[in-house]
Design a protein around this motif. Structure first.
Motif, PDB file in Angstrom:
ATOM      1  N   ARG A  48       0.834  -1.198   0.000  1.00 35.56           N
ATOM      2  CA  ARG A  48       0.000   0.000   0.000  1.00 35.56           C
ATOM      3  C   ARG A  48       0.872   1.253   0.000  1.00 35.56           C
ATOM      4  NH1 ARG A  48      -5.363  -0.672   1.203  1.00 35.56           N
ATOM      5  NH2 ARG A  48      -5.986  -2.756   1.882  1.00 35.56           N
ATOM      6  N   PHE A  49       0.575   2.203  -0.869  1.00 39.94           N
ATOM      7  CA  PHE A  49       1.393   3.412  -0.946  1.00 39.94           C
ATOM      8  C   PHE A  49       1.252   4.265   0.313  1.00 39.94           C
ATOM      9  CE2 PHE A  49       3.060   4.468  -5.386  1.00 39.94           C
ATOM     10  CZ  PHE A  49       3.357   3.148  -5.638  1.00 39.94           C
ATOM     11  N   SER A  50       0.120   4.202   1.004  1.00 40.76           N
ATOM     12  CA  SER A  50      -0.048   5.009   2.210  1.00 40.76           C
ATOM     13  C   SER A  50       0.861   4.539   3.348  1.00 40.76           C
ATOM     14  CB  SER A  50      -1.509   4.973   2.669  1.00 40.76           C
ATOM     15  OG  SER A  50      -1.915   3.651   2.968  1.00 40.76           O
ATOM     16  N   LEU A  51       1.429   3.335   3.217  1.00 46.10           N
ATOM     17  CA  LEU A  51       2.342   2.808   4.234  1.00 46.10           C
ATOM     18  C   LEU A  51       3.805   3.012   3.869  1.00 46.10           C
ATOM     19  CD1 LEU A  51       0.549  -0.580   5.043  1.00 46.10           C
ATOM     20  CD2 LEU A  51       0.269   1.640   6.178  1.00 46.10           C
ATOM     21  N   LEU A  52       4.066   3.641   2.714  1.00 45.98           N
ATOM     22  CA  LEU A  52       5.435   3.812   2.240  1.00 45.98           C
ATOM     23  C   LEU A  52       5.897   5.257   2.390  1.00 45.98           C
ATOM     24  CD1 LEU A  52       5.223   1.806  -1.119  1.00 45.98           C
ATOM     25  CD2 LEU A  52       5.936   0.971   1.135  1.00 45.98           C
ATOM     26  N   ALA A  53       7.206   5.419   2.593  1.00 42.53           N
ATOM     27  CA  ALA A  53       7.792   6.752   2.561  1.00 42.53           C
ATOM     28  C   ALA A  53       7.851   7.251   1.125  1.00 42.53           C
ATOM     29  CB  ALA A  53       9.192   6.714   3.171  1.00 42.53           C
ATOM     30  N   GLY A  54       8.053   8.553   0.961  1.00 43.38           N
ATOM     31  CA  GLY A  54       8.033   9.153  -0.370  1.00 43.38           C
ATOM     32  C   GLY A  54       9.025   8.531  -1.332  1.00 43.38           C
ATOM     33  N   ASP A  55      10.259   8.272  -0.856  1.00 47.90           N
ATOM     34  CA  ASP A  55      11.262   7.691  -1.747  1.00 47.90           C
ATOM     35  C   ASP A  55      10.925   6.252  -2.103  1.00 47.90           C
ATOM     36  OD1 ASP A  55      11.729   6.829   0.851  1.00 47.90           O
ATOM     37  OD2 ASP A  55      13.913   6.784   0.624  1.00 47.90           O
ATOM     38  N   GLU A  56      10.252   5.540  -1.197  1.00 53.19           N
ATOM     39  CA  GLU A  56       9.841   4.171  -1.492  1.00 53.19           C
ATOM     40  C   GLU A  56       8.762   4.153  -2.582  1.00 53.19           C
ATOM     41  OE1 GLU A  56      10.276   1.534   2.484  1.00 53.19           O
ATOM     42  OE2 GLU A  56       8.814   3.167   2.629  1.00 53.19           O
ATOM     43  N   ARG A  57       7.861   5.097  -2.525  1.00 56.77           N
ATOM     44  CA  ARG A  57       6.823   5.181  -3.554  1.00 56.77           C
ATOM     45  C   ARG A  57       7.446   5.427  -4.926  1.00 56.77           C
ATOM     46  NH1 ARG A  57       3.115   9.445  -0.119  1.00 56.77           N
ATOM     47  NH2 ARG A  57       2.633   8.032   1.622  1.00 56.77           N
ATOM     48  N   VAL A  58       8.431   6.317  -4.959  1.00 48.93           N
ATOM     49  CA  VAL A  58       9.101   6.605  -6.226  1.00 48.93           C
ATOM     50  C   VAL A  58       9.785   5.353  -6.757  1.00 48.93           C
ATOM     51  CG1 VAL A  58      10.954   7.923  -7.319  1.00 48.93           C
ATOM     52  CG2 VAL A  58       9.362   9.059  -5.758  1.00 48.93           C
ATOM     53  N   ARG A  59      10.450   4.601  -5.883  1.00 47.21           N
ATOM     54  CA  ARG A  59      11.107   3.367  -6.333  1.00 47.21           C
ATOM     55  C   ARG A  59      10.100   2.370  -6.883  1.00 47.21           C
ATOM     56  NH1 ARG A  59      14.532   4.137  -1.785  1.00 47.21           N
ATOM     57  NH2 ARG A  59      13.286   2.698  -0.522  1.00 47.21           N
ATOM     58  N   GLU A  60       8.936   2.262  -6.238  1.00 43.84           N
ATOM     59  CA  GLU A  60       7.892   1.359  -6.733  1.00 43.84           C
ATOM     60  C   GLU A  60       7.487   1.730  -8.155  1.00 43.84           C
ATOM     61  OE1 GLU A  60       6.042  -1.279  -5.269  1.00 43.84           O
ATOM     62  OE2 GLU A  60       7.432  -1.342  -3.573  1.00 43.84           O
ATOM     63  N   LEU A  61       7.351   3.012  -8.403  1.00 49.21           N
ATOM     64  CA  LEU A  61       6.960   3.492  -9.731  1.00 49.21           C
ATOM     65  C   LEU A  61       8.062   3.265 -10.760  1.00 49.21           C
ATOM     66  CD1 LEU A  61       5.409   6.922  -8.665  1.00 49.21           C
ATOM     67  CD2 LEU A  61       4.115   4.967  -9.531  1.00 49.21           C
ATOM     68  N   VAL A  62       9.258   3.687 -10.429  1.00 44.87           N
ATOM     69  CA  VAL A  62      10.357   3.710 -11.394  1.00 44.87           C
ATOM     70  C   VAL A  62      10.916   2.311 -11.648  1.00 44.87           C
ATOM     71  CG1 VAL A  62      12.689   4.558 -11.821  1.00 44.87           C
ATOM     72  CG2 VAL A  62      10.951   6.098 -10.860  1.00 44.87           C
ATOM     73  N   GLU A  63      11.177   1.561 -10.595  1.00 41.78           N
ATOM     74  CA  GLU A  63      11.834   0.262 -10.770  1.00 41.78           C
ATOM     75  C   GLU A  63      10.917  -0.755 -11.436  1.00 41.78           C
ATOM     76  OE1 GLU A  63      13.529  -0.998  -7.094  1.00 41.78           O
ATOM     77  OE2 GLU A  63      14.792   0.794  -6.897  1.00 41.78           O
TER      78      GLU A  63
END
Length: 241
Positions: A147-162
């Motif tokens: 869940r994105f609401s449980l992730l820090a901002g940089d983790e969300r970006v990694r989920e998107l990019v990677e």
């Protein structure tokens, strides 16, 4: 001119179609073959026309690329059984679809579900290539299915990019759609819209919702109708976002 023609779109969200594999069991996220075919027949009889990913993306900004009522069929998680009953039904009808895969689980299982859902194999890279060859466009569902609401901002970006990078390298194609796991887009919609756009996506999807007018007011938070065996598609299509 397009808005005056009253274009609309709807996105249906499926998970599993057909009998469960050995050791598994049916849940609300499992739909039998005849039910699935009946839902697709109802969709068309109610005036909606299934379209492919490229047309859908183009139509978000210019609805003239689409029929007046356009439908995008989507499948979350890329269960390996997708290459069986669901694919056979789609090929029989000639309908395209999008498949959202969490890249950290390719070739594995849906471990994120724990014991709340049956553990079933996720497509491996060869399976995904075959789906692409058969007209199902593989797109991103993040890396870890968290869940994105449980992730820090940089983790969300990694989920998107990677996840985008992994699919593009693995399948040799552009990835332009993102589906938020659980439909959870985090805690700051504006910031997430900007992050999704910077990552190179053309659109992103939530999970609950209804049909929506075109051109889309926010193409990074598009609604989808969750599809189960008891979904009243006629009633759902009568609603508008």
């Amino acid at each position: 001119m397009s808005a005056r023609r009253d274009h609309a779109a709807v996105v249906l969200s499926y998970h599993r179609v057909g009998p469960p594999p050995p050791g598994s069991w049916e849940t609300w996220f499992s739909i039998g073959e005849e039910t699935f075919l009946g839902q697709l027949r109802d969709l068309v009889e109610l005036g909606w026309e299934p379209v492919g990913v490229d047309a859908f993306i183009a139509g978000l900004e210019d609805p003239d690329h689409l029929p007046r009522r356009a439908a995008l069929l989507t499948f979350d998680d890329a269960f390996r059984t997708l290459g069986g009953t669901a694919l056979a039904c789609l090929r029989r009808l000639g309908y395209p679809a999008a498949v959202f895969v969490p890249t950290g689980h390719i070739g594995g299982k849906n471990e994120w579900d724990g014991d709340t859902q049956p553990q079933e194999p996720i497509c491996n890279w060869d399976d995904l290539r075959e789906l692409e060859a058969q007209g199902l466009s593989v797109q991103s569902h993040g890396v870890s299915h968290r869940r994105f609401s449980l992730l820090a901002g940089d983790e969300r970006v990694r989920e998107l990019v990677e996840s985008k990078r992994a699919i593009e390298r693995g399948l040799g194609k552009r990835v332009e759609l993102f589906a938020y796991p659980y439909g959870d887009d985090g805690t700051d919609a504006d910031r997430m819209d900007a992050a999704v756009a910077r990552a190179g996506y053309r659109a992103a999807f939530l999970y609950d919702g209804a049909s929506f007018r075109l051109p889309a007011s926010d193409r990074f938070r598009l609604p989808r109708i969750p599809m189960g065996p008891d979904t009243d598609l006629g009633a759902e299509l009568a609603r508008a976002a």
